[in-house]
Scaffold this motif. Structure first.
Motif, PDB file in Angstrom:
ATOM      1  N   LEU A  89       0.837  -1.201   0.000  1.00  0.00           N
ATOM      2  CA  LEU A  89       0.000   0.000   0.000  1.00  0.00           C
ATOM      3  C   LEU A  89       0.875   1.256   0.000  1.00  0.00           C
ATOM      4  N   ASN A  90       1.948   1.226   0.794  1.00  0.00           N
ATOM      5  CA  ASN A  90       2.864   2.373   0.828  1.00  0.00           C
ATOM      6  C   ASN A  90       3.529   2.580  -0.540  1.00  0.00           C
ATOM      7  N   ALA A  91       3.901   1.520  -1.195  1.00  0.00           N
ATOM      8  CA  ALA A  91       4.537   1.621  -2.522  1.00  0.00           C
ATOM      9  C   ALA A  91       3.559   2.188  -3.537  1.00  0.00           C
ATOM     10  N   VAL A  92       2.322   1.747  -3.504  1.00  0.00           N
ATOM     11  CA  VAL A  92       1.295   2.253  -4.418  1.00  0.00           C
ATOM     12  C   VAL A  92       1.046   3.734  -4.153  1.00  0.00           C
ATOM     13  N   LEU A  93       0.953   4.087  -2.868  1.00  0.00           N
ATOM     14  CA  LEU A  93       0.740   5.489  -2.521  1.00  0.00           C
ATOM     15  C   LEU A  93       1.944   6.348  -2.929  1.00  0.00           C
ATOM     16  N   LEU A  94       3.149   5.819  -2.779  1.00  0.00           N
ATOM     17  CA  LEU A  94       4.350   6.547  -3.190  1.00  0.00           C
ATOM     18  C   LEU A  94       4.355   6.758  -4.703  1.00  0.00           C
ATOM     19  N   LEU A  95       3.985   5.735  -5.454  1.00  0.00           N
ATOM     20  CA  LEU A  95       3.916   5.883  -6.909  1.00  0.00           C
ATOM     21  C   LEU A  95       2.832   6.886  -7.299  1.00  0.00           C
ATOM     22  N   ALA A  96       1.698   6.862  -6.612  1.00  0.00           N
ATOM     23  CA  ALA A  96       0.621   7.821  -6.886  1.00  0.00           C
ATOM     24  C   ALA A  96       1.092   9.237  -6.568  1.00  0.00           C
ATOM     25  N   LEU A  97       1.828   9.389  -5.463  1.00  0.00           N
ATOM     26  CA  LEU A  97       2.349  10.701  -5.087  1.00  0.00           C
ATOM     27  C   LEU A  97       3.349  11.210  -6.125  1.00  0.00           C
ATOM     28  N   ILE A  98       4.230  10.351  -6.588  1.00  0.00           N
ATOM     29  CA  ILE A  98       5.224  10.745  -7.595  1.00  0.00           C
ATOM     30  C   ILE A  98       4.528  11.093  -8.905  1.00  0.00           C
ATOM     31  N   ALA A  99       3.563  10.292  -9.309  1.00  0.00           N
ATOM     32  CA  ALA A  99       2.825  10.569 -10.549  1.00  0.00           C
ATOM     33  C   ALA A  99       2.075  11.891 -10.424  1.00  0.00           C
ATOM     34  N   SER A 100       1.472  12.126  -9.281  1.00  0.00           N
ATOM     35  CA  SER A 100       0.745  13.371  -9.060  1.00  0.00           C
ATOM     36  C   SER A 100       1.706  14.567  -9.098  1.00  0.00           C
ATOM     37  N   ALA A 101       2.859  14.442  -8.497  1.00  0.00           N
ATOM     38  CA  ALA A 101       3.843  15.523  -8.493  1.00  0.00           C
ATOM     39  C   ALA A 101       4.340  15.801  -9.907  1.00  0.00           C
ATOM     40  N   LEU A 102       4.616  14.748 -10.666  1.00  0.00           N
ATOM     41  CA  LEU A 102       5.066  14.944 -12.046  1.00  0.00           C
ATOM     42  C   LEU A 102       3.976  15.598 -12.889  1.00  0.00           C
ATOM     43  N   TYR A 103       2.741  15.200 -12.681  1.00  0.00           N
ATOM     44  CA  TYR A 103       1.629  15.803 -13.420  1.00  0.00           C
ATOM     45  C   TYR A 103       1.485  17.273 -13.042  1.00  0.00           C
ATOM     46  N   LEU A 104       1.653  17.593 -11.771  1.00  0.00           N
ATOM     47  CA  LEU A 104       1.566  18.978 -11.315  1.00  0.00           C
ATOM     48  C   LEU A 104       2.671  19.824 -11.953  1.00  0.00           C
ATOM     49  N   VAL A 105       3.877  19.317 -12.006  1.00  0.00           N
ATOM     50  CA  VAL A 105       4.993  20.046 -12.615  1.00  0.00           C
ATOM     51  C   VAL A 105       4.727  20.253 -14.100  1.00  0.00           C
ATOM     52  N   GLN A 106       4.257  19.214 -14.769  1.00  0.00           N
ATOM     53  CA  GLN A 106       3.972  19.328 -16.209  1.00  0.00           C
ATOM     54  C   GLN A 106       2.853  20.333 -16.455  1.00  0.00           C
ATOM     55  N   THR A 107       1.831  20.342 -15.624  1.00  0.00           N
ATOM     56  CA  THR A 107       0.714  21.270 -15.773  1.00  0.00           C
ATOM     57  C   THR A 107       1.167  22.704 -15.534  1.00  0.00           C
ATOM     58  N   GLN A 108       1.985  22.932 -14.522  1.00  0.00           N
ATOM     59  CA  GLN A 108       2.498  24.276 -14.258  1.00  0.00           C
ATOM     60  C   GLN A 108       3.371  24.767 -15.417  1.00  0.00           C
ATOM     61  N   TYR A 109       4.189  23.876 -15.965  1.00  0.00           N
ATOM     62  CA  TYR A 109       5.029  24.254 -17.105  1.00  0.00           C
ATOM     63  C   TYR A 109       4.168  24.643 -18.304  1.00  0.00           C
ATOM     64  N   ALA A 110       3.134  23.848 -18.580  1.00  0.00           N
ATOM     65  CA  ALA A 110       2.247  24.159 -19.703  1.00  0.00           C
ATOM     66  C   ALA A 110       1.511  25.477 -19.452  1.00  0.00           C
ATOM     67  N   SER A 111       1.106  25.705 -18.225  1.00  0.00           N
ATOM     68  CA  SER A 111       0.425  26.950 -17.888  1.00  0.00           C
ATOM     69  C   SER A 111       1.347  28.151 -18.108  1.00  0.00           C
ATOM     70  N   ARG A 112       2.577  28.064 -17.680  1.00  0.00           N
ATOM     71  CA  ARG A 112       3.534  29.163 -17.883  1.00  0.00           C
ATOM     72  C   ARG A 112       3.807  29.395 -19.369  1.00  0.00           C
ATOM     73  N   ARG A 113       3.933  28.319 -20.101  1.00  0.00           N
ATOM     74  CA  ARG A 113       4.180  28.436 -21.537  1.00  0.00           C
ATOM     75  C   ARG A 113       3.000  29.113 -22.234  1.00  0.00           C
ATOM     76  N   LEU A 114       1.780  28.709 -21.877  1.00  0.00           N
ATOM     77  CA  LEU A 114       0.588  29.323 -22.478  1.00  0.00           C
ATOM     78  C   LEU A 114       0.451  30.788 -22.065  1.00  0.00           C
ATOM     79  N   TYR A 115       0.806  31.119 -20.827  1.00  0.00           N
ATOM     80  CA  TYR A 115       0.744  32.513 -20.385  1.00  0.00           C
ATOM     81  C   TYR A 115       1.741  33.355 -21.173  1.00  0.00           C
ATOM     82  N   THR A 116       2.920  32.817 -21.407  1.00  0.00           N
ATOM     83  CA  THR A 116       3.925  33.536 -22.198  1.00  0.00           C
ATOM     84  C   THR A 116       3.431  33.751 -23.618  1.00  0.00           C
TER      85      THR A 116
END
Length: 99
Positions: A4-31
């Motif tokens: 369960l901890n491994a699954v939650l860790l993978l979900a956390l990492i995937a969520s963090a990567l998605y958040l970083v990618q979304t913020q990057y796309a948002s900054r690019r679109l704002y520019t």
């Protein structure tokens, strides 16, 4: 529990990567939006400048000067005016149709 901890860790990492990618796309679109707005302002200023230039070019005095200089035109006077008249038919006369 470790699974369960491994699954939650993978979900956390995937969520963090998605958040970083979304913020990057948002900054690019704002520019891109900021660049498009700057281009729109530049084009609006250019349009206004061209409108002023067009009004300056179309003044009656300028048109008359160009007509005199480039087209060798001059104002009509009674001395150079030629009037074209056609004979009026006699009253009651029938006119023939013209071909």
């Amino acid at each position: 529990m470790t699974r369960l901890n491994a699954v939650l860790l993978l979900a956390l990492i995937a969520s963090a990567l998605y958040l970083v990618q979304t913020q990057y796309a948002s900054r690019r679109l704002y520019t891109e939006l900021d660049q498009a707005n700057a281009e729109a302002r530049r084009l609006q200023i250019e349009y206004q400048r061209l409108q002023v230039q067009k009004r300056a070019q179309a003044t009656p005095l300028r048109v008359e000067q160009l007509a005199r200089a480039r087209l060798q035109m001059h104002t009509a006077t009674p001395a150079i005016t030629q009037y074209v008249t056609t004979p009026l038919p006699a009253p009651g006369a029938v006119q023939e149709p013209r071909p």
